[in-house]
Design an enzyme around this catalytic site. Structure first.
Site, PDB file in Angstrom:
ATOM      1  N   GLU A 223     -15.320 -92.869  17.471  1.00  0.00           N
ATOM      2  CA  GLU A 223     -15.634 -92.138  16.231  1.00  0.00           C
ATOM      3  C   GLU A 223     -16.094 -90.714  16.547  1.00  0.00           C
ATOM      4  OE1 GLU A 223     -18.951 -93.858  14.126  1.00  0.00           O
ATOM      5  OE2 GLU A 223     -18.723 -92.520  12.402  1.00  0.00           O
ATOM      6  N   ASP A 256     -14.737 -91.156  10.102  1.00  0.00           N
ATOM      7  CA  ASP A 256     -15.884 -91.227   9.189  1.00  0.00           C
ATOM      8  C   ASP A 256     -15.753 -90.017   8.271  1.00  0.00           C
ATOM      9  OD1 ASP A 256     -18.510 -90.510   8.143  1.00  0.00           O
ATOM     10  OD2 ASP A 256     -19.353 -92.013   9.487  1.00  0.00           O
ATOM     11  N   HIS A 259     -17.735 -86.815   8.711  1.00  0.00           N
ATOM     12  CA  HIS A 259     -17.727 -86.176  10.032  1.00  0.00           C
ATOM     13  C   HIS A 259     -16.734 -85.041  10.201  1.00  0.00           C
ATOM     14  CE1 HIS A 259     -19.868 -89.683  12.300  1.00  0.00           C
ATOM     15  NE2 HIS A 259     -20.506 -89.278  11.225  1.00  0.00           N
ATOM     16  N   HIS A 283     -14.974 -95.220   8.456  1.00  0.00           N
ATOM     17  CA  HIS A 283     -16.345 -95.338   7.975  1.00  0.00           C
ATOM     18  C   HIS A 283     -16.359 -94.613   6.653  1.00  0.00           C
ATOM     19  CE1 HIS A 283     -19.104 -96.238  11.658  1.00  0.00           C
ATOM     20  NE2 HIS A 283     -18.427 -97.281  11.250  1.00  0.00           N
ATOM     21  N   ASP A 323     -20.423 -96.923   5.793  1.00  0.00           N
ATOM     22  CA  ASP A 323     -21.447 -96.349   6.667  1.00  0.00           C
ATOM     23  C   ASP A 323     -22.265 -95.320   5.900  1.00  0.00           C
ATOM     24  OD1 ASP A 323     -23.026 -95.388   8.674  1.00  0.00           O
ATOM     25  OD2 ASP A 323     -21.459 -94.243   9.682  1.00  0.00           O
TER      26      ASP A 323
END
Ligand code: RNT
Ligand code: ZN
Length: 415
Positions: A223, A256, A259, A283, A323
């Site tokens: 990730e 994610d 991110h 995520h 998440d």
């Protein structure tokens, strides 16, 4: 079946959409629910409050402080979330029962209580994450990319131990376990050397992957992140680094959606990766201006993410996990709102006439495509969603009353 649903069914049928199909296919898509919303990412192994590029804000009463409380809260949340659910665990949730053992020596048995919980709760399976933060062996903010060999090798051993645990979780639950590696490594200010830390991370990953594991049971993912708090200038595990590493080493990328730069969209990255990878992991979170991990809401980007999964027939390939962590509101409600919204988005995406839309795109009839997409936005979705909840035996719009009652009788007594 209520009258509203019958009306909605007819409204969608006009566009060639079969609501029955949508209801059935949505219920089969697993969503991995993260254990860490329940306790502010503290974990059970004594690592303490989330630190090293990850932090929670808020102090709402009733945080789960141990395995019994956390699983009780998850049971409550799960009872209010429709669809197929998995459990997403971090290594820091090991149940050690007082044993003095560090993260590089965790064993499958430390997770046996979670397997029991997953089976009792009827979950589809368990996913796993090495916990490479909130620990004394994070040195100068670095772990797998540390120049200190003792530190670097500790975290390599931790990840190897996690591979064994993931294999065990897969064997016990009968479904593959996605093991996701995220590290916070980076620098607050302009680095002197951007390459060497990445080469050390590459070496660490290579070493981890020398550990034999059953690829049919464990899917290893990496990730990336654009930056973390306190490490704003440089992130070792950047997007380009991990995408190339994953492609060359036949592992999986985890995206994610908190991110990336705020104008980059994970919904657009999913099809790009699907062109090259068998598996793409997600995520799903909500970043407010940065990777803030706010509760997932039913917003446009969430719908676009779900659309990319459904219209590319990729529900088997895209591993969906949640998440986020908010400590400023009722944590069970946070779980339920975010997980229900993921389900909502999947159902919403299953109610789009993709064939028709594709034809319009290929025929360059962009006016008709725009008109159609706008009309679809106001179809009676709520009636189909309510029908979904009813069939899943999950409470409708009044679900929060139950959480309030639980807060009054249970959470408020945790002092
Ligand atoms: C942190 C990453 C990571 C964590 C969890 C707890 O920025 O998103 O996935 O949130 O592993
Ligand atoms: Zn994440």
């Amino acid at each position: 079946m209520n009258d509203f649903y019958q009306i909605a069914k007819a409204a969608y049928a006009k566009y060639g959409v079969d609501t029955e199909n949508a209801l059935q296919s949505t219920a089969k898509i697993p969503v991995s629910v993260h254990c860490w919303q329940g306790d502010d990412v503290v974990g059970l192994d004594g690592g303490g409050a989330a630190s090293n590029g990850i932090q929670t804000t808020g102090n709402y009463p009733g945080r789960a402080r141990n395995f019994a409380e956390l699983t009780a809260d998850m049971r409550k949340a799960f009872s209010l979330i429709p669809g197929k659910k998995r459990l997403n665990l971090h290594a820091s949730y090991a149940v050690l029962n007082g044993e003095k053992v560090d993260r590089d020596a965790y064993r499958p048995e430390h997770f046996a209580p979670w397997v029991k919980f997953a089976k009792e709760t009827g979950l589809d399976g368990i996913d796993f994450n090495p916990t490479i933060f909130s620990h004394k062996n994070m040195k100068d903010g670095l772990s797998l990319s540390s120049p200190d060999e003792g530190i670097r090798s500790f975290w390599v051993r931790h990840c190897k131990a996690c591979l064994k645990i993931s294999e065990y979780l897969a064997a016990e639950t009968g479904t593959p376990c996605l093991m996701n590696i995220w590290i916070p490594d980076g620098f607050k200010d302009v680095p002197a050397d951007r390459l060497t830390p990445r080469l050390r991370l590459k070496r660490s990953l290579d070493e981890i992957l020398t550990e034999p594991y059953d690829k049919s049971k464990v899917i290893v993912a990496v990730e990336s992140k654009v930056f973390g708090i306190g490490v704003e200038s440089y992130t070792v595990g950047s997007n380009e680094f991990y995408q190339n590493y994953a492609a060359k080493n036949n592992i999986c990328c985890l995206l994610d959606n908190g991110h990336y730069h705020p104008l980059e969209y994970v919904s657009d990255k999913i099809p790009a990766l699907l062109a090259f990878y068998d598996t793409v992991a997600l995520h799903v979170t909500r970043g407010v201006r940065w990777d803030s991990d706010h509760v997932v809401l039913f917003e446009d980007e969430l719908k676009e993410i779900a659309k990319e999964i459904i219209r590319n027939d990729a529900a088997d390939k895209v591993k969906i996990a949640l998440d986020y962590f908010d400590a400023s509101i009722n944590r069970i409600a946070a779980w339920v709102v975010g997980a229900r919204n993921m389900q909502k988005a999947l159902l919403w995406a299953a109610l789009q006439p993709y064939e028709q839309m594709r034809k319009l795109q290929d025929g360059a009839d962009f006016t008709a495509l725009m008109v159609l997409q706008e009309e679809l936005k106001t179809l009676p979705f709520e009636a189909v969603w309510s029908e979904y909840l009813a069939r899943e035996n999950v409470k409708g719009a009044d679900w929060y009353d139950e959480v309030k009652e639980y807060e009054k009788t249970i959470l408020r007594n945790r002092t």
